[in-house]
Design a protein around this motif. Structure first.
Motif, PDB file in Angstrom:
ATOM      1  N   PRO A  54       0.838  -1.207   0.000  1.00  0.00           N
ATOM      2  CA  PRO A  54       0.000   0.000   0.000  1.00  0.00           C
ATOM      3  C   PRO A  54       0.872   1.257   0.000  1.00  0.00           C
ATOM      4  O   PRO A  54       1.970   1.261   0.557  1.00  0.00           O
ATOM      5  CB  PRO A  54      -0.783  -0.111   1.311  1.00  0.00           C
ATOM      6  N   PRO A  55       0.394   2.315  -0.637  1.00  0.00           N
ATOM      7  CA  PRO A  55       1.183   3.557  -0.646  1.00  0.00           C
ATOM      8  C   PRO A  55       1.186   4.187   0.740  1.00  0.00           C
ATOM      9  O   PRO A  55       0.233   4.055   1.503  1.00  0.00           O
ATOM     10  CB  PRO A  55       0.444   4.445  -1.643  1.00  0.00           C
ATOM     11  N   LYS A  56       2.282   4.882   1.051  1.00  0.00           N
ATOM     12  CA  LYS A  56       2.323   5.647   2.290  1.00  0.00           C
ATOM     13  C   LYS A  56       1.364   6.815   2.147  1.00  0.00           C
ATOM     14  O   LYS A  56       1.241   7.402   1.087  1.00  0.00           O
ATOM     15  CB  LYS A  56       3.723   6.220   2.537  1.00  0.00           C
ATOM     16  N   ARG A  57       0.711   7.127   3.221  1.00  0.00           N
ATOM     17  CA  ARG A  57      -0.139   8.304   3.294  1.00  0.00           C
ATOM     18  C   ARG A  57       0.404   9.163   4.418  1.00  0.00           C
ATOM     19  O   ARG A  57       0.967   8.655   5.375  1.00  0.00           O
ATOM     20  CB  ARG A  57      -1.594   7.921   3.538  1.00  0.00           C
ATOM     21  N   TYR A  58       0.235  10.452   4.298  1.00  0.00           N
ATOM     22  CA  TYR A  58       0.871  11.374   5.235  1.00  0.00           C
ATOM     23  C   TYR A  58      -0.166  12.235   5.931  1.00  0.00           C
ATOM     24  O   TYR A  58      -1.132  12.658   5.317  1.00  0.00           O
ATOM     25  CB  TYR A  58       1.870  12.256   4.485  1.00  0.00           C
ATOM     26  N   ARG A  59       0.071  12.460   7.223  1.00  0.00           N
ATOM     27  CA  ARG A  59      -0.801  13.363   7.972  1.00  0.00           C
ATOM     28  C   ARG A  59       0.049  14.205   8.915  1.00  0.00           C
ATOM     29  O   ARG A  59       1.116  13.780   9.366  1.00  0.00           O
ATOM     30  CB  ARG A  59      -1.874  12.602   8.725  1.00  0.00           C
ATOM     31  N   VAL A  60      -0.454  15.382   9.200  1.00  0.00           N
ATOM     32  CA  VAL A  60       0.241  16.302  10.101  1.00  0.00           C
ATOM     33  C   VAL A  60       0.149  15.733  11.517  1.00  0.00           C
ATOM     34  O   VAL A  60      -0.901  15.265  11.939  1.00  0.00           O
ATOM     35  CB  VAL A  60      -0.383  17.713  10.015  1.00  0.00           C
ATOM     36  N   CYS A  61       1.260  15.783  12.235  1.00  0.00           N
ATOM     37  CA  CYS A  61       1.302  15.227  13.586  1.00  0.00           C
ATOM     38  C   CYS A  61       0.558  16.078  14.610  1.00  0.00           C
ATOM     39  O   CYS A  61       0.051  15.572  15.578  1.00  0.00           O
ATOM     40  CB  CYS A  61       2.748  15.052  14.036  1.00  0.00           C
ATOM     41  N   ARG A  62       0.519  17.369  14.372  1.00  0.00           N
ATOM     42  CA  ARG A  62      -0.215  18.253  15.271  1.00  0.00           C
ATOM     43  C   ARG A  62      -0.697  19.454  14.484  1.00  0.00           C
ATOM     44  O   ARG A  62      -0.188  19.779  13.429  1.00  0.00           O
ATOM     45  CB  ARG A  62       0.618  18.667  16.468  1.00  0.00           C
ATOM     46  N   ASP A  63      -1.701  20.110  15.049  1.00  0.00           N
ATOM     47  CA  ASP A  63      -2.350  21.208  14.334  1.00  0.00           C
ATOM     48  C   ASP A  63      -1.539  22.488  14.313  1.00  0.00           C
ATOM     49  O   ASP A  63      -1.668  23.286  13.409  1.00  0.00           O
ATOM     50  CB  ASP A  63      -3.716  21.499  14.951  1.00  0.00           C
ATOM     51  N   GLU A  64      -0.713  22.698  15.317  1.00  0.00           N
ATOM     52  CA  GLU A  64      -0.045  23.984  15.431  1.00  0.00           C
ATOM     53  C   GLU A  64       1.429  23.791  15.779  1.00  0.00           C
ATOM     54  O   GLU A  64       1.776  22.932  16.568  1.00  0.00           O
ATOM     55  CB  GLU A  64      -0.725  24.789  16.539  1.00  0.00           C
ATOM     56  N   VAL A  65       2.248  24.582  15.170  1.00  0.00           N
ATOM     57  CA  VAL A  65       3.671  24.592  15.487  1.00  0.00           C
ATOM     58  C   VAL A  65       3.982  25.968  16.049  1.00  0.00           C
ATOM     59  O   VAL A  65       3.753  26.977  15.393  1.00  0.00           O
ATOM     60  CB  VAL A  65       4.536  24.321  14.236  1.00  0.00           C
ATOM     61  N   ALA A  66       4.476  26.011  17.277  1.00  0.00           N
ATOM     62  CA  ALA A  66       4.809  27.281  17.915  1.00  0.00           C
ATOM     63  C   ALA A  66       6.321  27.383  18.065  1.00  0.00           C
ATOM     64  O   ALA A  66       6.966  26.451  18.525  1.00  0.00           O
ATOM     65  CB  ALA A  66       4.149  27.383  19.265  1.00  0.00           C
TER      66      ALA A  66
END
Length: 92
Positions: A74-86
């Motif tokens: 299966p292809p890798k799928r990507y998601r953001v680890c968290r909503d905000e980077v400070a």
């Protein structure tokens, strides 16, 4: 890996990588590298390279999953680890 200021700043300094990060964050379902490539107008290979830099920095995670009726890896799928980077910058 947990994203730290030291790992995030150099990675997000690249304009294309910021576009990719924002795109992945806006997607309702985690996109594949091919979907990222088409959305940003770059090759699949270049998209994969930038996505791996985001993974290494702890900003994006790679998830797997086999679509119904498909064989093979299966292809890798990507998601953001968290909503905000400070990031904080001390005053000079």
């Amino acid at each position: 890996m947990v994203a730290t200021e030291e790992s995030v700043l150099p990675v997000l300094a690249d304009r294309l990588r910021r576009r990719i990060y924002r795109y992945v964050g806006r997607c309702a379902e985690p996109p594949t590298r091919g979907e990222v490539a088409r959305a940003t107008g770059i090759s699949d290979k270049l998209a994969a390279w930038h996505l791996e830099r985001l993974v290494d920095a702890g900003l994006v995670s790679a998830v797997g999953g086999r679509p119904e009726g498909r064989r093979g890896r299966p292809p890798k799928r990507y998601r953001v680890c968290r909503d905000e980077v400070a990031i904080s910058v001390p005053p000079r």
